[in-house]
Design a protein around this motif. Sequence first.
Motif, PDB file in Angstrom:
ATOM      1  N   VAL A  90       7.370  -4.017  67.873  1.00  0.00           N
ATOM      2  CA  VAL A  90       5.822  -3.469  67.304  1.00  0.00           C
ATOM      3  C   VAL A  90       5.534  -2.077  66.949  1.00  0.00           C
ATOM      4  O   VAL A  90       4.130  -2.638  65.291  1.00  0.00           O
ATOM      5  N   ILE A  91       5.109  -1.545  67.257  1.00  0.00           N
ATOM      6  CA  ILE A  91       5.286   0.453  67.160  1.00  0.00           C
ATOM      7  C   ILE A  91       5.447   0.189  65.395  1.00  0.00           C
ATOM      8  O   ILE A  91       4.201   0.486  64.849  1.00  0.00           O
ATOM      9  N   TRP A  92       6.523   0.068  65.443  1.00  0.00           N
ATOM     10  CA  TRP A  92       7.400   0.157  64.316  1.00  0.00           C
ATOM     11  C   TRP A  92       6.376  -0.500  62.596  1.00  0.00           C
ATOM     12  O   TRP A  92       6.196  -0.231  61.833  1.00  0.00           O
ATOM     13  N   CYS A  93       6.688  -1.444  63.490  1.00  0.00           N
ATOM     14  CA  CYS A  93       5.602  -2.435  62.575  1.00  0.00           C
ATOM     15  C   CYS A  93       3.858  -1.875  62.145  1.00  0.00           C
ATOM     16  O   CYS A  93       2.932  -2.121  60.523  1.00  0.00           O
ATOM     17  N   ALA A  94       3.017  -1.506  63.440  1.00  0.00           N
ATOM     18  CA  ALA A  94       1.891  -1.661  62.840  1.00  0.00           C
ATOM     19  C   ALA A  94       1.839  -0.148  62.245  1.00  0.00           C
ATOM     20  O   ALA A  94       0.745   0.245  61.199  1.00  0.00           O
ATOM     21  N   ALA A  95       2.542   0.830  62.120  1.00  0.00           N
ATOM     22  CA  ALA A  95       2.923   1.818  61.569  1.00  0.00           C
ATOM     23  C   ALA A  95       2.823   2.287  59.808  1.00  0.00           C
ATOM     24  O   ALA A  95       2.476   2.991  59.417  1.00  0.00           O
ATOM     25  N   ILE A  96       4.312   1.506  60.026  1.00  0.00           N
ATOM     26  CA  ILE A  96       4.590   0.331  58.292  1.00  0.00           C
ATOM     27  C   ILE A  96       3.252   0.058  57.776  1.00  0.00           C
ATOM     28  O   ILE A  96       2.811   0.732  56.334  1.00  0.00           O
ATOM     29  N   GLY A  97       2.751  -0.643  58.556  1.00  0.00           N
ATOM     30  CA  GLY A  97       1.387  -1.470  57.896  1.00  0.00           C
ATOM     31  C   GLY A  97       0.383  -0.458  57.050  1.00  0.00           C
ATOM     32  O   GLY A  97      -0.012  -0.457  56.458  1.00  0.00           O
ATOM     33  N   ALA A  98       0.092   0.655  58.551  1.00  0.00           N
ATOM     34  CA  ALA A  98      -1.208   1.743  57.879  1.00  0.00           C
ATOM     35  C   ALA A  98      -0.530   2.497  56.720  1.00  0.00           C
ATOM     36  O   ALA A  98      -1.258   2.643  55.853  1.00  0.00           O
ATOM     37  N   LEU A  99       1.043   2.856  56.628  1.00  0.00           N
ATOM     38  CA  LEU A  99       1.427   3.745  55.829  1.00  0.00           C
ATOM     39  C   LEU A  99       1.410   3.144  54.970  1.00  0.00           C
ATOM     40  O   LEU A  99       0.989   3.485  53.570  1.00  0.00           O
ATOM     41  N   LEU A 100       1.817   1.921  54.499  1.00  0.00           N
ATOM     42  CA  LEU A 100       1.635   0.880  53.172  1.00  0.00           C
ATOM     43  C   LEU A 100       0.554   1.081  52.821  1.00  0.00           C
ATOM     44  O   LEU A 100       1.243   1.188  51.078  1.00  0.00           O
ATOM     45  N   VAL A 101      -0.428   0.596  52.740  1.00  0.00           N
ATOM     46  CA  VAL A 101      -2.115   0.834  52.348  1.00  0.00           C
ATOM     47  C   VAL A 101      -2.611   2.166  52.217  1.00  0.00           C
ATOM     48  O   VAL A 101      -2.935   2.731  51.308  1.00  0.00           O
ATOM     49  N   ALA A 102      -1.996   3.201  53.156  1.00  0.00           N
ATOM     50  CA  ALA A 102      -2.338   4.217  52.852  1.00  0.00           C
ATOM     51  C   ALA A 102      -1.719   4.850  51.172  1.00  0.00           C
ATOM     52  O   ALA A 102      -2.480   5.760  50.923  1.00  0.00           O
ATOM     53  N   ALA A 103      -0.272   4.723  51.601  1.00  0.00           N
ATOM     54  CA  ALA A 103       0.703   4.937  50.223  1.00  0.00           C
ATOM     55  C   ALA A 103      -0.291   4.476  48.987  1.00  0.00           C
ATOM     56  O   ALA A 103      -0.563   4.469  47.584  1.00  0.00           O
TER      57      ALA A 103
END
Length: 322
Positions: free
Chosen positions: A111-124
Amino acid sequence: MRGSPLLIGLGAGATSALLYAAAASGSPLALLLLYAAPLPILIAAAGWRHLAGLVATVFGAACLAVVVGPKTALYFTIAVGLPSWWLAYLALLARTGEGGVVEWYPPGRLVIWCAAIGALLVAASIPLVATSLEEYRAALRELFTKAFEARGGTPGLVPDADAKPLIELMTALAPSMAAGFWTASSLFNLWLAARIVRASGRLVRPWPDLRRIAFPNKAFIGLFGGFAGSLLPDLAGLVAELFAGTFLMAFALLGLAVVHVVTQATPARGLILVAVYGMLVLQPWILLFLAGLGVAEQIFGVRRRFGGPPGGPPATATANLP
């Protein structure tokens, strides 16, 4: 469900690429297909190990490069292929602990990985739109304005109402909402892929008790660090908002797990759960309450009062590692 990892990967990659390319039409249905694009890769990687997921990612990107263009293939690889492969790889990750008992990767960390990846993708994606916060918000503002004009006004408002306040609100909330929705859709896709693979008999890890998911202590950094960092100026504050939004979604899921545990001895449990899930659909603000409940669980261990401490997935003596 038989087949070699290579063939399964090729089929999954082609299907995922087709779903991703369908989003180009811009319709609401196409947007749903876009969020469903990771599912075939997750199924391939979860059922035929991570090699099949890598094959699906590479082949899907190759198909898009030939049919649509290399830029689309790159976006597909970064936003769909690699995150799906990585999440499935982690889901099947295991180690042998004391007494030969296999310890599987905890669902809470997924779950934490999904949260981190979601933020990073939009940031990218931000540098693709603008180089400053004002430019980014101006681009979103223009997008929403055109969307309202194309639909002939603002639904739900009286004919002469000014849509500007609503547009400004959507401009402010859209990035965090997009990141949070990516987190939620990734978790749903991962869960659905695991259920499909489990039904086929190919899921090598035992099914975890999702009511007992637990986050690492450092999960607080993503949530409170995101809220604190949102005070920073320009794009740095916006990126911090993305992490605040996705980790808020993660803690809301933890709060939902708490609700499942604390109501297990209540005669009206079914009615309560139906009401909670119904409010999630009709009144999404309840996510804030659930996130607060998740924070309380992380600090005080609410579930320990209702049937044992939170734990990871059940262990098994043998497993096929990815």
